[in-house]
Design a protein around this motif. Sequence first.
Motif, PDB file in Angstrom:
ATOM      1  N   GLU A   1       0.826  -1.201   0.000  1.00  0.00           N
ATOM      2  CA  GLU A   1       0.000   0.000   0.000  1.00  0.00           C
ATOM      3  C   GLU A   1       0.865   1.258   0.000  1.00  0.00           C
ATOM      4  O   GLU A   1       0.548   2.245  -0.671  1.00  0.00           O
ATOM      5  CB  GLU A   1      -0.925  -0.006   1.220  1.00  0.00           C
ATOM      6  CG  GLU A   1      -2.008  -1.076   1.169  1.00  0.00           C
ATOM      7  CD  GLU A   1      -2.820  -1.144   2.451  1.00  0.00           C
ATOM      8  OE1 GLU A   1      -2.420  -0.461   3.439  1.00  0.00           O
ATOM      9  OE2 GLU A   1      -3.836  -1.853   2.483  1.00  0.00           O
ATOM     10  N   ALA A   2       1.964   1.199   0.775  1.00  0.00           N
ATOM     11  CA  ALA A   2       2.870   2.355   0.814  1.00  0.00           C
ATOM     12  C   ALA A   2       3.523   2.578  -0.546  1.00  0.00           C
ATOM     13  O   ALA A   2       3.676   3.709  -0.997  1.00  0.00           O
ATOM     14  CB  ALA A   2       3.913   2.137   1.891  1.00  0.00           C
ATOM     15  N   LEU A   3       3.885   1.481  -1.220  1.00  0.00           N
ATOM     16  CA  LEU A   3       4.495   1.589  -2.544  1.00  0.00           C
ATOM     17  C   LEU A   3       3.493   2.131  -3.552  1.00  0.00           C
ATOM     18  O   LEU A   3       3.842   2.957  -4.423  1.00  0.00           O
ATOM     19  CB  LEU A   3       5.009   0.232  -2.996  1.00  0.00           C
ATOM     20  CG  LEU A   3       6.267  -0.304  -2.299  1.00  0.00           C
ATOM     21  CD1 LEU A   3       6.535  -1.747  -2.709  1.00  0.00           C
ATOM     22  CD2 LEU A   3       7.464   0.585  -2.645  1.00  0.00           C
ATOM     23  N   ALA A   4       2.249   1.665  -3.477  1.00  0.00           N
ATOM     24  CA  ALA A   4       1.235   2.117  -4.428  1.00  0.00           C
ATOM     25  C   ALA A   4       0.894   3.580  -4.247  1.00  0.00           C
ATOM     26  O   ALA A   4       0.546   4.282  -5.210  1.00  0.00           O
ATOM     27  CB  ALA A   4      -0.038   1.253  -4.277  1.00  0.00           C
ATOM     28  N   GLY A   5       1.003   4.083  -3.042  1.00  0.00           N
ATOM     29  CA  GLY A   5       0.629   5.468  -2.779  1.00  0.00           C
ATOM     30  C   GLY A   5       1.784   6.446  -2.866  1.00  0.00           C
ATOM     31  O   GLY A   5       1.594   7.663  -2.721  1.00  0.00           O
TER      32      GLY A   5
END
Length: 278
Positions: free
Chosen positions: A270-274
Amino acid sequence: MTNTANSTSDKTPSFEMTWGSSTSSGYCSDEESESEFEQYFTARTSFFPQNRKPNVKVNKQDEQTECGKQELTTATIQQKVKEYNAQINSNLFMNMNKDGSYTGFVKVQFKLARPVSVPPPKKGSHDGGGRKAGVVKRRTSFYLPKDASKHLHISSRTSAREVIEALLKKFTVVDNPAKFALFERSERHDQVYVRKLSDTEQPLRLRLVAGPNEKVLSFLLKENETGEVNWHAFSMPELKNFLRILQREEEEHVKQIVQRYALARTKMQEALAGSTPG
């Protein structure tokens, strides 16, 4: 239920039984088969000790108080018995005998983590429905009620091992007495100390020296798990059941680890996607 028979026999203790208010015991089994069979419920059983509270300390065998080691004269015993009886608010008095010994009551609390076993019904007896029991052997295992306790009327000559055997006999427990041990518990300076009694120590003598205050001294019946476990003391059904317990605990532990890493992986994704490409 209270029984305060004033027996003075050194070898045949009388008993008083008190139960705690908790009703969390209710696990039992009554399986039948052509041969003797044992079924154990394992919802609250674990091989691996739980983390102890930091304020609990275990005394070594040689950390008894000097007062408890002293030999008491008959006059000293008489004085201590008189002082003891003056401090209690019940009829659980101590009594002197002509031979210099004395009798009294000790309260033992049950702190058992595993179920205990009782024998099958006697041949020719009837079950709860009024039907005559067959020849099939049965053995029931169940958890004793949480915080159950029992008062034993014993002699100053009664040993810790004899107290354990008397407790098991009263509950008709057929497990090997060597699986259990008697411990003393005391509270001093906001610390809790627990010490395992040797088989030959005399609980009533410890009770007399300490006085009737339960915080100063109380007795616990626990599984005997100091050092290596003597697996040869267990029956074949018990050993098979322990293997099942280990498997369940291992599966649960693996499940928790997988879930923990899966959650961490999801948060990273999620951190990578955001994140904004830099």
